[in-house]
Design an enzyme around this catalytic site. Structure first.
Site, PDB file in Angstrom:
ATOM      1  N   ASP A  18      43.108  49.568  37.023  1.00 46.03           N
ATOM      2  CA  ASP A  18      41.845  50.259  36.815  1.00 46.03           C
ATOM      3  C   ASP A  18      41.220  50.444  38.207  1.00 46.03           C
ATOM      4  O   ASP A  18      41.638  49.782  39.166  1.00 46.03           O
ATOM      5  CB  ASP A  18      40.958  49.403  35.908  1.00 46.03           C
ATOM      6  N   ASP A  20      37.304  51.436  39.015  1.00 42.06           N
ATOM      7  CA  ASP A  20      35.911  51.009  39.122  1.00 42.06           C
ATOM      8  C   ASP A  20      35.755  49.559  38.684  1.00 42.06           C
ATOM      9  O   ASP A  20      36.047  49.205  37.541  1.00 42.06           O
ATOM     10  CB  ASP A  20      35.046  51.923  38.242  1.00 42.06           C
TER      11      ASP A  20
END
Length: 254
Positions: A18, A20
């Site tokens: 991922d 953020d």
């Protein structure tokens, strides 16, 4: 000098990140501290990135040379895939009028008072919804995040959407938003593509919202129930420096 066992592990391991809150602070660029580690690490390992954001936002957070080193970029929760700078596929989604009306009414009725702009962002393959708005300042972002921790507003909104629309799914993403897409068009879809490109390997996923209800959960849950797949949580989503746990995870995984 690296031993043969270590070299073989590097060759057989595939990493999925991922962005953020996992590689960067929320909606910010990679820090110098993290980049110093990841620059070296990314030269020696095979990895993919998957984000709820579009490619433009991903490019704002991750240096281009890191993006170029990746084996693939899954944007909009895996609904838009780029490899070697070229589009591989794109899942188009047009939100229904009644959903958009619900989001407008939710925005109007929320007790949180700040409205910074860009509240319903149609990314073509998914919709991102935020009460405070994606144009908020860092201070407004943090203020809403703290409000949401207490009020559980996003949890309530996602539950209402998932109860009323059986063909779409809403999940909590980042600090201020909700991701909405056709059911099944979530981050879990990236695993089959990666396994096709990189068969018979070990697969590792690291995200900041792997708990149920988070936008990393569909992929983490699938991996936890698939052979040779492993998922890791960076820490408490409320931790502003949680992304630094990614360094420890990668060091300890070895």
């Amino acid at each position: 000098m690296m031993n043969l066992t270590h070299l073989e592990d590097m060759k057989n391991n595939i990493y999925i990140f991922d962005v953020d809150g996992t590689l960067t602070p929320f909606r910010s660029a990679m820090t110098d501290e993290f980049l110093e580690f990841f620059d070296k690490w990314s030269k020696e390992n095979t990895f993919y990135l998957v984000s709820g954001s579009d490619l433009e936002k991903m490019s704002e957070q991750v240096p281009q040379y890191i993006l170029d080193r990746s084996d693939g970029l899954f944007c909009c929760s895996g609904n838009h895939y780029f490899k070697d700078g070229k589009e591989v596929y794109y899942n188009e989604y047009k939100p229904a009028d009644d959903l958009l009306q619900f989001l407008q009414e939710t925005l109007l009725n929320s007790q949180y008072e700040v409205r910074a702009g860009n509240h319903i962002e149609n990314r073509g393959s998914m919709v991102n919804f935020s009460v405070v708005g994606r144009d908020c300042s860092d201070e407004q972002r943090e203020d809403y995040f703290q409000y949401d921790l207490q009020s559980k507003e996003r949890e309530i909104i996602t539950s209402l959407i998932n109860e009323q629309w059986i063909d779409i799914e809403a999940v909590i993403g980042g600090q201020i938003s909700i991701d909405i897409a056709p059911r099944g068009n979530d981050k879990s879809q990236v695993l089959k593509h990666i396994m096709k490109e990189q068969p018979n390997k070990k697969y590792f996923f690291i995200g900041d919202r792997t708990m149920e209800g988070g936008n990393d959960y569909p992929l983490a849950n699938l991996m936890n129930n698939t052979d040779d797949c492993y998922s890791f949580q960076t820490g408490d989503p409320a931790d502003k420096l949680g992304y630094l746990n990614t360094i420890d995870i990668l060091k300890n995984e070895r």
